[in-house]
Scaffold this motif. Structure first.
Motif, PDB file in Angstrom:
ATOM      1  N   ASN A  51       0.814  -1.221   0.000  1.00  0.00           N
ATOM      2  CA  ASN A  51       0.000   0.000   0.000  1.00  0.00           C
ATOM      3  C   ASN A  51       0.847   1.271   0.000  1.00  0.00           C
ATOM      4  OD1 ASN A  51      -2.604  -1.338   0.169  1.00  0.00           O
ATOM      5  ND2 ASN A  51      -1.994  -1.911   2.237  1.00  0.00           N
ATOM      6  N   SER A  52       2.131   1.134  -0.294  1.00  0.00           N
ATOM      7  CA  SER A  52       3.002   2.310  -0.287  1.00  0.00           C
ATOM      8  C   SER A  52       2.816   3.135  -1.557  1.00  0.00           C
ATOM      9  CB  SER A  52       4.468   1.868  -0.174  1.00  0.00           C
ATOM     10  OG  SER A  52       4.886   1.259  -1.390  1.00  0.00           O
ATOM     11  N   ARG A  53       3.378   4.329  -1.543  1.00  0.00           N
ATOM     12  CA  ARG A  53       3.269   5.218  -2.716  1.00  0.00           C
ATOM     13  C   ARG A  53       3.984   4.607  -3.922  1.00  0.00           C
ATOM     14  NH1 ARG A  53       2.753  10.910  -3.029  1.00  0.00           N
ATOM     15  NH2 ARG A  53       1.971  11.356  -5.137  1.00  0.00           N
ATOM     16  N   ALA A  54       5.021   3.819  -3.685  1.00  0.00           N
ATOM     17  CA  ALA A  54       5.821   3.276  -4.788  1.00  0.00           C
ATOM     18  C   ALA A  54       5.196   2.045  -5.430  1.00  0.00           C
ATOM     19  CB  ALA A  54       7.219   2.928  -4.287  1.00  0.00           C
ATOM     20  N   THR A  55       4.291   1.362  -4.725  1.00  0.00           N
ATOM     21  CA  THR A  55       3.749   0.097  -5.249  1.00  0.00           C
ATOM     22  C   THR A  55       2.251   0.140  -5.514  1.00  0.00           C
ATOM     23  OG1 THR A  55       3.415  -0.743  -2.991  1.00  0.00           O
ATOM     24  CG2 THR A  55       5.518  -1.260  -4.052  1.00  0.00           C
ATOM     25  N   THR A  99       2.473   5.028   9.197  1.00  0.00           N
ATOM     26  CA  THR A  99       1.384   4.065   9.307  1.00  0.00           C
ATOM     27  C   THR A  99       1.789   2.777   8.611  1.00  0.00           C
ATOM     28  OG1 THR A  99       0.375   4.955   7.298  1.00  0.00           O
ATOM     29  CG2 THR A  99      -0.379   5.855   9.411  1.00  0.00           C
ATOM     30  N   LYS A 100       0.897   1.805   8.582  1.00  0.00           N
ATOM     31  CA  LYS A 100       1.248   0.478   8.086  1.00  0.00           C
ATOM     32  C   LYS A 100       1.631   0.452   6.605  1.00  0.00           C
ATOM     33  CE  LYS A 100      -3.440  -0.926   6.818  1.00  0.00           C
ATOM     34  NZ  LYS A 100      -4.485  -1.932   6.974  1.00  0.00           N
ATOM     35  N   SER A 101       1.217   1.435   5.825  1.00  0.00           N
ATOM     36  CA  SER A 101       1.472   1.398   4.384  1.00  0.00           C
ATOM     37  C   SER A 101       2.956   1.422   4.046  1.00  0.00           C
ATOM     38  CB  SER A 101       0.768   2.575   3.693  1.00  0.00           C
ATOM     39  OG  SER A 101       1.259   3.806   4.185  1.00  0.00           O
ATOM     40  N   ASN A 102       3.784   1.976   4.934  1.00  0.00           N
ATOM     41  CA  ASN A 102       5.221   2.060   4.663  1.00  0.00           C
ATOM     42  C   ASN A 102       6.049   1.038   5.417  1.00  0.00           C
ATOM     43  OD1 ASN A 102       5.037   4.278   2.879  1.00  0.00           O
ATOM     44  ND2 ASN A 102       4.898   5.695   4.612  1.00  0.00           N
TER      45      ASN A 102
END
Length: 447
Positions: A51-55, A99-102
């Motif tokens: 859920n990161s900005r890169a993926t 948060t959990k996304s990173n």
């Protein structure tokens, strides 16, 4: 990655260089074409940070925009009085929360938020933020998971990470498909322990996948005596030959002869025991090899493989087994009883792993030999470790059948066909190479 000998030598300028390197390589993977080799590194990142900005599927595909967004993840952050909190992972004061996304291995999208009300995220200092995204470099990765190592010997941990950093470079350049047969993290770990020249070291592999739906964690451990066991094997020619025979037996090839599963990697995997019990025992697999009647029997096989099995039980399990009396009783019955030796062997083998049924067969064999006027070498005390329900009985029963087979082979009672001289020469040449070798590794070389 920072080029320093220890984590304590890493300076702020080193963190800057590592952060820049991560940002550039993440950007390259995130905008790569799906059919390219570079895209395989994006698959690794997606498995850990889905859920990161890169993926994320809605990530920007302009490298400049994505690069700027990623750099913001690793900024130092000003420490204002009263706003700093201890880092969740190391305790260093920080004002940045994630948060959990990173973060790898943090929840699924089924749990929107597990933080207490009013808490914006987990405090994470700059060093730990960079370390979180450096994790796939030092871990053994696939397109779906990552495996990290914890070990009593720090040198082994460093060697494991260094090998995986080199492997990560290959994945970025070649992709997974062009790496060849996989080495597996267990093999990389054993090579690291061997390079560290340690005798005892508790070793644990943590394999995990973050994943949006069903994340999982698998823990496997190698016993502390494994490094010593490997040193004993490497220092003894018959044991080295037996280990190579195991590796050759475990190697799998496709119709074209290309290695699809390296025997060295599979043998290394047997020395690790899963926390949930769902792993194959080294001793069990070795006995399967010894009892494989489809495999041609080489001149020195039985003795060398049995020596390896006994060395394992002594060094790893702390057991010294004396199976000779009971094995001799069974060998006498198979050789001299009524019917064919193959039929009696099958009758014994069918009950060999059941303590109660094995006890009945031993009683039958003893009575038969006594009625024939033959000497009975085993007593009730010799039977006890095999037919009781206590620690070690499974190992005793497992090693009994190859011991019986070895006695029969020494007496010239054959239960399978002998291998050709040409085949024996081929195997003899293969067994002279080192154990845990690189012959079938990815790209045919050390990772």
């Amino acid at each position: 990655m920072a080029g320093r000998a220890t984590p304590w030598d890493v300076e702020a300028s080193d963190l800057d260089a590592v952060a820049d390197q991560i940002v550039e390589e993440v950007c390259r993977a995130a905008v790569a074409a799906k059919e390219s080799a570079a895209y395989d590194w994006w698959k690794v990142l997606f498995a850990l940070y889905p859920n990161s900005r890169a993926t994320h599927s809605k990530r920007p595909h302009d490298p400049a925009v994505l690069r700027e967004a990623l750099r913001e993840l690793f900024v130092a952050g000003a420490l204002e009085e009263g706003t700093a909190r201890p880092c969740t992972f190391c305790g260093v004061p920080t004002t940045v929360t994630w948060t959990k996304s990173n973060l790898p291995m943090f929840d699924t999208n089924k749990a929107l938020n597990t933080l207490p009300p009013g808490v914006p995220g987990r405090p994470v200092c700059r060093g730990c933020r960079i370390a979180m995204w450096a994790l796939p470099y030092g871990a053994w990765v696939t397109a779906r998971s990552a495996t990290v190592l914890s070990c009593e010997t720090e040198a082994a941990e460093r060697d494991f990470a260094e090998r995986n950093v080199r492997r990560a470079r290959r994945i970025m350049q070649l992709g997974f498909e062009n790496l060849g047969a996989s080495t597996r993290p267990e093999l990389v770990t054993l090579r690291a322990l061997r390079a560290a020249r340690t005798e005892l070291a508790a070793t644990t592999l943590w394999s995990f996948k973050n994943d949006n739906q069903e994340p999982w964690l698998r823990v496997t451990r190698a016993r502390r005596a494994v490094p010593r066991f490997l040193a004993v094997v490497e220092g003894n020619a018959p044991l080295r030959r037996a280990w190579r025979l195991l590796e050759l037996w475990l190697t799998r090839r496709d119709k074209a002869g290309k290695v699809t599963s390296a025997g060295s990697a599979q043998a290394a995997r047997l020395l690790f025991e899963a926390e949930d019990g769902r792993s194959t025992s080294f001793l069990f697999q070795l006995c399967q090899l010894l009892n494989d009647k489809e495999r041609p029997r080489y001149t020195r096989d039985e003795a060398d493989l049995m020596r390896l099995a006994r060395t394992y039980t002594k060094e790893i399990l702390g057991m010294e087994l004396d199976l000779q009396p009971v094995a001799t009783l069974l060998a006498d019955w198979i050789q001299h009883g009524s019917g064919s030796p193959r039929g009696r062997w099958a009758e014994y083998y069918n009950v060999s792993q059941n303590g109660y049924r094995l006890g009945l067969l031993l009683n039958q064999a003893q009575n038969r030999l006594m009625l024939d006027g033959r000497e009975v070498p085993a007593t009730a005390d010799d039977w006890k470790p095999l037919i009781g329900r206590h620690a070690g009985s499974w190992e005793h029963r497992l090693l009994l059948s190859p011991t019986v087979a070895q006695i029969l082979a020494e007496r010239g009672v054959r239960l399978s066909d002998r291998v050709t001289d040409e085949e024996e020469r081929r195997v003899r040449a293969a067994t002279e190479s080192p154990i845990l070798g690189y012959e079938d590794d990815e790209a045919n070389g050390p990772s």
